[in-house]
Write a protein that holds these residues in place. Sequence first.
Motif, PDB file in Angstrom:
ATOM      1  N   ALA A   1     -10.388  14.911  88.642  1.00  0.00           N
ATOM      2  CA  ALA A   1     -11.458  14.394  89.499  1.00  0.00           C
ATOM      3  C   ALA A   1     -12.435  15.527  89.786  1.00  0.00           C
ATOM      4  CB  ALA A   1     -10.874  13.844  90.797  1.00  0.00           C
ATOM      5  N   GLY A   2     -11.888  16.714  90.016  1.00  0.00           N
ATOM      6  CA  GLY A   2     -12.731  17.885  90.283  1.00  0.00           C
ATOM      7  C   GLY A   2     -13.593  18.254  89.094  1.00  0.00           C
ATOM      8  N   LEU A   3     -13.065  18.079  87.898  1.00  0.00           N
ATOM      9  CA  LEU A   3     -13.828  18.464  86.697  1.00  0.00           C
ATOM     10  C   LEU A   3     -14.823  17.383  86.267  1.00  0.00           C
ATOM     11  CD1 LEU A   3     -11.239  20.224  84.348  1.00  0.00           C
ATOM     12  CD2 LEU A   3     -12.833  21.244  85.961  1.00  0.00           C
ATOM     13  N   ALA A   4     -14.592  16.126  86.686  1.00  0.00           N
ATOM     14  CA  ALA A   4     -15.441  15.024  86.192  1.00  0.00           C
ATOM     15  C   ALA A   4     -16.921  15.269  86.518  1.00  0.00           C
ATOM     16  CB  ALA A   4     -14.973  13.688  86.786  1.00  0.00           C
ATOM     17  N   GLY A   5     -17.175  15.758  87.717  1.00  0.00           N
ATOM     18  CA  GLY A   5     -18.563  15.990  88.126  1.00  0.00           C
ATOM     19  C   GLY A   5     -19.161  17.245  87.520  1.00  0.00           C
ATOM     20  N   ALA A   6     -18.332  18.040  86.855  1.00  0.00           N
ATOM     21  CA  ALA A   6     -18.817  19.311  86.297  1.00  0.00           C
ATOM     22  C   ALA A   6     -19.092  19.219  84.799  1.00  0.00           C
ATOM     23  CB  ALA A   6     -17.789  20.406  86.575  1.00  0.00           C
ATOM     24  N   ILE A   7     -18.935  18.017  84.232  1.00  0.00           N
ATOM     25  CA  ILE A   7     -19.196  17.875  82.788  1.00  0.00           C
ATOM     26  C   ILE A   7     -20.689  18.095  82.559  1.00  0.00           C
ATOM     27  CG2 ILE A   7     -19.178  16.270  80.824  1.00  0.00           C
ATOM     28  CD1 ILE A   7     -16.791  14.851  82.237  1.00  0.00           C
ATOM     29  N   ALA A   8     -21.013  19.014  81.669  1.00  0.00           N
ATOM     30  CA  ALA A   8     -22.427  19.361  81.479  1.00  0.00           C
ATOM     31  C   ALA A   8     -22.656  19.844  80.059  1.00  0.00           C
ATOM     32  CB  ALA A   8     -22.826  20.450  82.468  1.00  0.00           C
ATOM     33  N   GLY A   9     -23.920  19.803  79.648  1.00  0.00           N
ATOM     34  CA  GLY A   9     -24.279  20.325  78.325  1.00  0.00           C
ATOM     35  C   GLY A   9     -25.018  21.645  78.456  1.00  0.00           C
ATOM     36  N   GLN A  10     -25.647  22.049  77.370  1.00  0.00           N
ATOM     37  CA  GLN A  10     -26.397  23.305  77.319  1.00  0.00           C
ATOM     38  C   GLN A  10     -27.857  23.006  77.070  1.00  0.00           C
ATOM     39  OE1 GLN A  10     -24.640  25.396  73.951  1.00  0.00           O
ATOM     40  NE2 GLN A  10     -24.571  27.230  75.197  1.00  0.00           N
ATOM     41  N   HIS A  11     -28.728  23.937  77.471  1.00  0.00           N
ATOM     42  CA  HIS A  11     -30.132  23.854  77.085  1.00  0.00           C
ATOM     43  C   HIS A  11     -30.408  25.055  76.198  1.00  0.00           C
ATOM     44  CE1 HIS A  11     -34.448  24.602  77.494  1.00  0.00           C
ATOM     45  NE2 HIS A  11     -34.545  23.286  77.587  1.00  0.00           N
ATOM     46  N   ILE A  12     -30.993  24.802  75.014  1.00  0.00           N
ATOM     47  CA  ILE A  12     -31.193  25.892  74.053  1.00  0.00           C
ATOM     48  C   ILE A  12     -32.679  25.980  73.710  1.00  0.00           C
ATOM     49  CG2 ILE A  12     -30.535  26.757  71.748  1.00  0.00           C
ATOM     50  CD1 ILE A  12     -28.179  24.372  72.421  1.00  0.00           C
ATOM     51  N   GLN A  13     -33.286  27.149  73.926  1.00  0.00           N
ATOM     52  CA  GLN A  13     -34.723  27.308  73.650  1.00  0.00           C
ATOM     53  C   GLN A  13     -34.960  27.521  72.163  1.00  0.00           C
ATOM     54  OE1 GLN A  13     -36.517  30.247  76.135  1.00  0.00           O
ATOM     55  NE2 GLN A  13     -35.911  29.213  78.020  1.00  0.00           N
ATOM     56  N   LEU A  14     -36.032  26.883  71.658  1.00  0.00           N
ATOM     57  CA  LEU A  14     -36.402  27.018  70.252  1.00  0.00           C
ATOM     58  C   LEU A  14     -37.864  27.512  70.192  1.00  0.00           C
ATOM     59  CD1 LEU A  14     -34.808  23.704  68.887  1.00  0.00           C
ATOM     60  CD2 LEU A  14     -33.939  26.034  68.582  1.00  0.00           C
ATOM     61  N   PRO A  15     -38.349  27.960  69.023  1.00  0.00           N
ATOM     62  CA  PRO A  15     -39.709  28.502  68.926  1.00  0.00           C
ATOM     63  C   PRO A  15     -40.769  27.482  69.346  1.00  0.00           C
ATOM     64  CG  PRO A  15     -38.479  28.986  66.935  1.00  0.00           C
ATOM     65  CD  PRO A  15     -37.621  28.071  67.754  1.00  0.00           C
TER      66      PRO A  15
END
Length: 517
Positions: free
Chosen positions: A144-158
């Motif tokens: 339950a504690g981890l469910a709200g912490a599921i997240a992705g990444q943001h990756i900068q491109l040119p």
Amino acid sequence: MLPRPSLSLLPRFCSFLPFATMSSKTGTFHLQQPLNYRAGARIQPVDGSHNEEVYEPATGRVMGKFLFSGEKEVDLAVQSAKAAFKIWSQKSGMERSRVLLEAARIIRERREEIATMETINNGKSIFEARVDVDISWQCLEYYAGLAGAIAGQHIQLPGGSFAYTRREALGVCVGIGAWNYPFQIACWKSAPALACGNAMIYKSSPLTPISVVMLAEIFTQAGVPNGLFNVVQGGAATGQFLCQHRDVAKVSFTGSVPTGIKIMEMSAKGIKPVTLELGGKSPLIIFSDSVLENAVNGALMANFLTQGEVCSNGTRVFVQREILEAFTEEVVKRTQKIKIGDPLLEDTRMGALISRPHLERVLGFITQAKEQGAKVLCGGEPYVPDDPKLKNGYYMRPCVLGDCRDDMTCVKEEIFGPVMSILPFDTEEEVLERANNTTFGLAGGVFTRDIQRAHRVVAALQAGMCFINNYNISPVELPFGGYKMSGFGRENGQAAMEYYSQLKTICVEMGDVESVF
Ligand SMILES: NC(=O)c1ccc[n+]([C@@H]2O[C@H](COP(=O)([O-])OP(=O)(O)OC[C@H]3O[C@@H](n4cnc5c(N)ncnc54)[C@H](O)[C@@H]3O)[C@@H](O)[C@H]2O)c1
Ligand SMILES: C[N+](C)(C)CCCC=O
């Protein structure tokens, strides 16, 4: 003696609530309700192969019968789960978290009732069953504690372009469990699965079909959509229908190596990811500088929980020759004192094995060990409690084997019963070579006061779960799973989230498209 309260088996929360409605005395429970669960209710399966009897290991009594689910029932369970997945996977992590926390709260509230049912159906002591239930609700709270912490990444491109990743649910997952920790295994699988937004269909071992339905009811009461957690009952054929179903996205399996191989073969045909939690024959290495009392306690914990029917057990106990005699004498003395009997009594520490055939199989290993030259230092024979209602139960005295060699069957094969093999060793190099000389790789342990040696030894052990100066404790924060033929994938800890989700990458162009054509 109980383990120390620091990293021990003692519950981190205790609520001694009054028993619920069911009968709580050994020899009195009768199965009355259906054991399949679909779309938020207990149901009778629409088809099935045959009626199976459920036994009470403590008395050998048949408690009732249930139908092994057929292909149509499996399909209905999958369709129901698919519909629920559409709702659940659209909820935020925090919304899922609240439902899982409520389920954990209800498990705490029904702790005594669930533990009693587990004891009646599995044969383990009520003391241990309560610990299993506590680990189960802790597992739900953790995810339950981890469910709200599921997240992705943001990756900068040119040029201002960018990409981001989303961690998405897989869909309908299947959980297939073994009989030694029926409720706990169902929680270890369903908690991370549901936290990640999946639906699950669960099949218990046909020997222990009862407590998982209580979990299904609890999920419904806590607010999961109807159909999100369904239960089908049965054996190999029902399991096959599940693994082969085209709408099943993943299979998480706990059981033996031979069945694990079949699960992997079936899943390969549908390119379905699998988690395999399989058997073991784990080493426990005791150096002569160990605190003897801790080492003896560790060896008992490594061998005799749940009548020795534990995958991670350290059944090959390597003892450095200088302390072999002192260690053996103490471990035998302590093993002989283990209170065997009615598993629902408060002071019982070893109940009944799971079934008559399994008891005979375990006793057969001891006969073979004797034939191959091992010496029975204590136990190893059937035990008949004084209480007449227990006379047909599946009890045996826990066994310690001396004069063991690495080539004996009792040292090479998983016995899955209360049988400890003691093996002397002289040097660290020698014991590591022998400890790793197995196709299994689930767990391992070392007792020593030398901190450098402790870390050096566990680094060299080919096993997924290693213990230093303790054994078989299982905080849910720790990833658990095997190396080699003990399987792959992990349950518990943050790692399990990886196995119930998939990564999507989204590439975003902020400028014009430059075509090479
Ligand atoms: N690594 C772990 O976490 C862990 C935990 C508990 C038990 N185990 C292992 O489990 C074994 C004991 O449990 P068991 O006797 O129930 O194991 P098992 O392999 O006989 O059965 C496990 C489950 O698989 C189902 N099954 C059997 N054949 C199948 C098939 N062909 N297709 C699909 N499903 C099938 C069974 O009905 C049961 O639900 C031991 O080897 C033990 O080490 C491992
Ligand atoms: C909870 N234990 C004792 C670590 C057992 C895990 C499941 C293996 O049979």
